[in-house]
Design a protein around this motif. Structure first.
Motif, PDB file in Angstrom:
ATOM      1  N   ARG A  59       0.816  -1.213   0.000  1.00 21.53           N
ATOM      2  CA  ARG A  59       0.000   0.000   0.000  1.00 21.53           C
ATOM      3  C   ARG A  59       0.851   1.265   0.000  1.00 21.53           C
ATOM      4  O   ARG A  59       0.309   2.371  -0.121  1.00 21.53           O
ATOM      5  CB  ARG A  59      -0.924  -0.002   1.211  1.00 21.53           C
ATOM      6  CG  ARG A  59      -1.947  -1.135   1.208  1.00 21.53           C
ATOM      7  CD  ARG A  59      -3.055  -0.888   2.203  1.00 21.53           C
ATOM      8  NE  ARG A  59      -2.570  -0.950   3.569  1.00 21.53           N
ATOM      9  CZ  ARG A  59      -2.604  -2.041   4.332  1.00 21.53           C
ATOM     10  NH1 ARG A  59      -3.081  -3.179   3.833  1.00 21.53           N
ATOM     11  NH2 ARG A  59      -2.166  -2.022   5.574  1.00 21.53           N
ATOM     12  N   LEU A  60       2.147   1.121   0.132  1.00 27.76           N
ATOM     13  CA  LEU A  60       3.033   2.277   0.148  1.00 27.76           C
ATOM     14  C   LEU A  60       3.262   2.798  -1.270  1.00 27.76           C
ATOM     15  O   LEU A  60       3.135   2.059  -2.253  1.00 27.76           O
ATOM     16  CB  LEU A  60       4.378   1.908   0.763  1.00 27.76           C
ATOM     17  CG  LEU A  60       4.358   1.464   2.222  1.00 27.76           C
ATOM     18  CD1 LEU A  60       5.764   1.063   2.656  1.00 27.76           C
ATOM     19  CD2 LEU A  60       3.827   2.571   3.124  1.00 27.76           C
ATOM     20  N   PRO A  61       3.645   4.086  -1.393  1.00 27.56           N
ATOM     21  CA  PRO A  61       4.048   4.591  -2.709  1.00 27.56           C
ATOM     22  C   PRO A  61       5.262   3.827  -3.221  1.00 27.56           C
ATOM     23  O   PRO A  61       6.019   3.247  -2.439  1.00 27.56           O
ATOM     24  CB  PRO A  61       4.407   6.055  -2.423  1.00 27.56           C
ATOM     25  CG  PRO A  61       3.755   6.389  -1.125  1.00 27.56           C
ATOM     26  CD  PRO A  61       3.707   5.104  -0.341  1.00 27.56           C
ATOM     27  N   GLY A 182      16.324  -9.392   6.414  1.00 29.96           N
ATOM     28  CA  GLY A 182      16.523  -9.820   5.038  1.00 29.96           C
ATOM     29  C   GLY A 182      16.188  -8.740   4.023  1.00 29.96           C
ATOM     30  O   GLY A 182      15.308  -7.906   4.240  1.00 29.96           O
ATOM     31  N   PRO A 183      16.877  -8.722   2.882  1.00 23.50           N
ATOM     32  CA  PRO A 183      16.622  -7.722   1.845  1.00 23.50           C
ATOM     33  C   PRO A 183      15.238  -7.906   1.228  1.00 23.50           C
ATOM     34  O   PRO A 183      14.750  -9.022   1.080  1.00 23.50           O
ATOM     35  CB  PRO A 183      17.729  -7.986   0.821  1.00 23.50           C
ATOM     36  CG  PRO A 183      18.111  -9.414   1.024  1.00 23.50           C
ATOM     37  CD  PRO A 183      17.934  -9.674   2.493  1.00 23.50           C
ATOM     38  N   LYS A 184      14.613  -6.783   0.868  1.00 23.09           N
ATOM     39  CA  LYS A 184      13.281  -6.805   0.278  1.00 23.09           C
ATOM     40  C   LYS A 184      13.293  -6.354  -1.183  1.00 23.09           C
ATOM     41  O   LYS A 184      12.240  -6.192  -1.779  1.00 23.09           O
ATOM     42  CB  LYS A 184      12.342  -5.886   1.071  1.00 23.09           C
ATOM     43  CG  LYS A 184      12.215  -6.250   2.537  1.00 23.09           C
ATOM     44  CD  LYS A 184      11.553  -7.587   2.740  1.00 23.09           C
ATOM     45  CE  LYS A 184      11.337  -7.879   4.220  1.00 23.09           C
ATOM     46  NZ  LYS A 184      10.710  -9.189   4.452  1.00 23.09           N
ATOM     47  N   GLY A 185      14.490  -6.093  -1.740  1.00 26.38           N
ATOM     48  CA  GLY A 185      14.584  -5.635  -3.118  1.00 26.38           C
ATOM     49  C   GLY A 185      14.487  -4.137  -3.276  1.00 26.38           C
ATOM     50  O   GLY A 185      14.618  -3.617  -4.387  1.00 26.38           O
ATOM     51  N   VAL A 186      14.229  -3.435  -2.174  1.00 29.00           N
ATOM     52  CA  VAL A 186      14.149  -1.978  -2.162  1.00 29.00           C
ATOM     53  C   VAL A 186      14.830  -1.484  -0.887  1.00 29.00           C
ATOM     54  O   VAL A 186      15.042  -2.261   0.047  1.00 29.00           O
ATOM     55  CB  VAL A 186      12.685  -1.481  -2.219  1.00 29.00           C
ATOM     56  CG1 VAL A 186      12.037  -1.815  -3.554  1.00 29.00           C
ATOM     57  CG2 VAL A 186      11.880  -2.062  -1.067  1.00 29.00           C
ATOM     58  N   PRO A 187      15.162  -0.192  -0.795  1.00 31.17           N
ATOM     59  CA  PRO A 187      15.768   0.327   0.431  1.00 31.17           C
ATOM     60  C   PRO A 187      14.772   0.295   1.593  1.00 31.17           C
ATOM     61  O   PRO A 187      13.656   0.802   1.483  1.00 31.17           O
ATOM     62  CB  PRO A 187      16.145   1.772   0.063  1.00 31.17           C
ATOM     63  CG  PRO A 187      16.239   1.782  -1.425  1.00 31.17           C
ATOM     64  CD  PRO A 187      15.177   0.830  -1.876  1.00 31.17           C
ATOM     65  N   VAL A 209      10.569  -3.662  17.118  1.00 29.00           N
ATOM     66  CA  VAL A 209      11.164  -3.539  15.790  1.00 29.00           C
ATOM     67  C   VAL A 209      10.194  -2.787  14.889  1.00 29.00           C
ATOM     68  O   VAL A 209       9.039  -3.192  14.735  1.00 29.00           O
ATOM     69  CB  VAL A 209      11.476  -4.917  15.175  1.00 29.00           C
ATOM     70  CG1 VAL A 209      12.109  -4.749  13.794  1.00 29.00           C
ATOM     71  CG2 VAL A 209      12.386  -5.725  16.084  1.00 29.00           C
ATOM     72  N   VAL A 210      10.674  -1.695  14.309  1.00 31.38           N
ATOM     73  CA  VAL A 210       9.881  -0.915  13.358  1.00 31.38           C
ATOM     74  C   VAL A 210      10.370  -1.227  11.952  1.00 31.38           C
ATOM     75  O   VAL A 210      11.573  -1.169  11.671  1.00 31.38           O
ATOM     76  CB  VAL A 210       9.998   0.590  13.650  1.00 31.38           C
ATOM     77  CG1 VAL A 210       9.325   1.405  12.544  1.00 31.38           C
ATOM     78  CG2 VAL A 210       9.364   0.919  15.001  1.00 31.38           C
ATOM     79  N   PHE A 211       9.434  -1.570  11.065  1.00 27.91           N
ATOM     80  CA  PHE A 211       9.717  -1.873   9.669  1.00 27.91           C
ATOM     81  C   PHE A 211       9.302  -0.665   8.831  1.00 27.91           C
ATOM     82  O   PHE A 211       8.151  -0.223   8.907  1.00 27.91           O
ATOM     83  CB  PHE A 211       8.922  -3.091   9.203  1.00 27.91           C
ATOM     84  CG  PHE A 211       9.262  -4.375   9.905  1.00 27.91           C
ATOM     85  CD1 PHE A 211       9.993  -5.355   9.257  1.00 27.91           C
ATOM     86  CD2 PHE A 211       8.842  -4.618  11.212  1.00 27.91           C
ATOM     87  CE1 PHE A 211      10.298  -6.557   9.886  1.00 27.91           C
ATOM     88  CE2 PHE A 211       9.148  -5.803  11.852  1.00 27.91           C
ATOM     89  CZ  PHE A 211       9.885  -6.778  11.192  1.00 27.91           C
ATOM     90  N   ALA A 212      10.208  -0.145   8.017  1.00 25.96           N
ATOM     91  CA  ALA A 212       9.884   1.017   7.194  1.00 25.96           C
ATOM     92  C   ALA A 212      10.562   0.896   5.835  1.00 25.96           C
ATOM     93  O   ALA A 212      11.598   0.253   5.693  1.00 25.96           O
ATOM     94  CB  ALA A 212      10.323   2.297   7.897  1.00 25.96           C
ATOM     95  N   ARG A 213       9.966   1.534   4.837  1.00 22.03           N
ATOM     96  CA  ARG A 213      10.472   1.490   3.454  1.00 22.03           C
ATOM     97  C   ARG A 213      10.711   2.892   2.953  1.00 22.03           C
ATOM     98  O   ARG A 213       9.955   3.833   3.254  1.00 22.03           O
ATOM     99  CB  ARG A 213       9.466   0.763   2.573  1.00 22.03           C
ATOM    100  CG  ARG A 213       9.845   0.726   1.092  1.00 22.03           C
ATOM    101  CD  ARG A 213       9.003  -0.291   0.333  1.00 22.03           C
ATOM    102  NE  ARG A 213       9.310  -1.644   0.820  1.00 22.03           N
ATOM    103  CZ  ARG A 213       8.682  -2.733   0.400  1.00 22.03           C
ATOM    104  NH1 ARG A 213       7.702  -2.644  -0.496  1.00 22.03           N
ATOM    105  NH2 ARG A 213       9.024  -3.922   0.855  1.00 22.03           N
ATOM    106  N   LEU A 214      11.759   3.066   2.140  1.00 25.95           N
ATOM    107  CA  LEU A 214      12.043   4.360   1.537  1.00 25.95           C
ATOM    108  C   LEU A 214      10.915   4.751   0.599  1.00 25.95           C
ATOM    109  O   LEU A 214      10.545   3.999  -0.314  1.00 25.95           O
ATOM    110  CB  LEU A 214      13.363   4.278   0.757  1.00 25.95           C
ATOM    111  CG  LEU A 214      13.850   5.594   0.141  1.00 25.95           C
ATOM    112  CD1 LEU A 214      14.335   6.543   1.234  1.00 25.95           C
ATOM    113  CD2 LEU A 214      14.975   5.333  -0.871  1.00 25.95           C
ATOM    114  N   THR A 215      10.356   5.942   0.829  1.00 30.93           N
ATOM    115  CA  THR A 215       9.268   6.421  -0.023  1.00 30.93           C
ATOM    116  C   THR A 215       9.524   7.808  -0.608  1.00 30.93           C
ATOM    117  O   THR A 215       8.778   8.253  -1.477  1.00 30.93           O
ATOM    118  CB  THR A 215       7.935   6.454   0.745  1.00 30.93           C
ATOM    119  OG1 THR A 215       8.103   7.177   1.980  1.00 30.93           O
ATOM    120  CG2 THR A 215       7.455   5.035   1.076  1.00 30.93           C
ATOM    121  N   ALA A 216      10.577   8.481  -0.158  1.00 30.32           N
ATOM    122  CA  ALA A 216      10.894   9.813  -0.704  1.00 30.32           C
ATOM    123  C   ALA A 216      12.343  10.148  -0.379  1.00 30.32           C
ATOM    124  O   ALA A 216      12.931   9.610   0.551  1.00 30.32           O
ATOM    125  CB  ALA A 216       9.962  10.883  -0.130  1.00 30.32           C
TER     126      ALA A 216
END
Length: 219
Positions: A59-61, A182-187, A209-216
């Motif tokens: 659901r993330l950008p 583990g790597p997710k294929g994105v930062p 543990v906080v899980f976050a993905r690069l979005t900007a």
């Protein structure tokens, strides 16, 4: 070693790292103060499986193009009013990933063996939940919610902005290292501190543990 220190130890490579969290020094010496201790993720928001993480992440950008490696200098979590410098941490004499000096409760640590925040892979930043003087930089980390932003300033002048898609408490026994690191294929970014059940004898039995993905990216 101070009992509030978070440490990790490589076991066959970064992809299989275990986190060992020791009890909070402040709570051990002063009892369960401050309304029962640091906030913990609500059960309904705790993501306990890879499919659940994947669904929330979808659901993330779309993630921007990965940045080149550049060490982090500061981390901000606006929703929690966290705004603190980041130092690089490595391995101690026993082979554990070190944490920031416990006497400096307002300092976060980036494990230099993980990717730089914003670069390809999963970056790891940890910090103390408390020390002998009281709450530390990530005392409120368990209260962060999905959709909130984490901003990491880097030495190259750019700011990597991550969006939280998961938060959970992970027991230190049987820590699911591959899923967390583990790597997710994105930062991606993991922010970690002590958490879980607390006892005066043993301290905390796990990690928030906080899980976050690069979005900007700014700058």
């Amino acid at each position: 070693m101070p009992r509030s220190q978070e440490r990790t130890k490589p076991r066959g490579g970064w992809g299989v790292v275990a986190v060992v969290a020791l009890g909070g020094a402040f709570l051990l010496s002063n009892g369960l103060d401050l309304n029962g201790g640091p906030p913990q993720p609500a059960q309904a928001a705790s993501l306990v499986s890879d499919p659940a993480h994947d669904e929330a992440a979808r659901r993330l950008p779309p993630a921007p193009r990965p940045l080149k490696a550049s060490p982090p200098t500061r981390i901000r979590i606006p929703a929690l009013r966290v705004d603190t410098p980041v130092t690089r941490v490595g391995l101690d004499a026993e082979g554990w990933v070190d944490a920031p000096p416990p006497q400096d409760g307002n300092l976060a640590g980036w494990y230099g063996g993980s990717p730089a925040p914003g670069a390809q892979g999963t970056a790891v930043i940890d910090g103390h939940v408390d020390n002998e003087w009281g709450p530390a930089v990530f005392y409120t980390l368990g209260a962060v919610e999905q959709g909130r932003h984490i901003e990491v300033d880097r030495q190259d002048g750019r700011t990597a902005v991550f969006t939280v898609y998961g938060i959970e408490v992970v027991g230190k026994d049987g820590f699911p290292a591959a899923r967390v690191y583990g790597p997710k294929g994105v930062p991606e970014l993991r922010v970690i501190t002590c958490g879980g059940d607390f006892s005066k004898r043993e301290g905390y039995d796990g990690n928030v543990v906080v899980f976050a993905r690069l979005t900007a990216v700014r700058g």
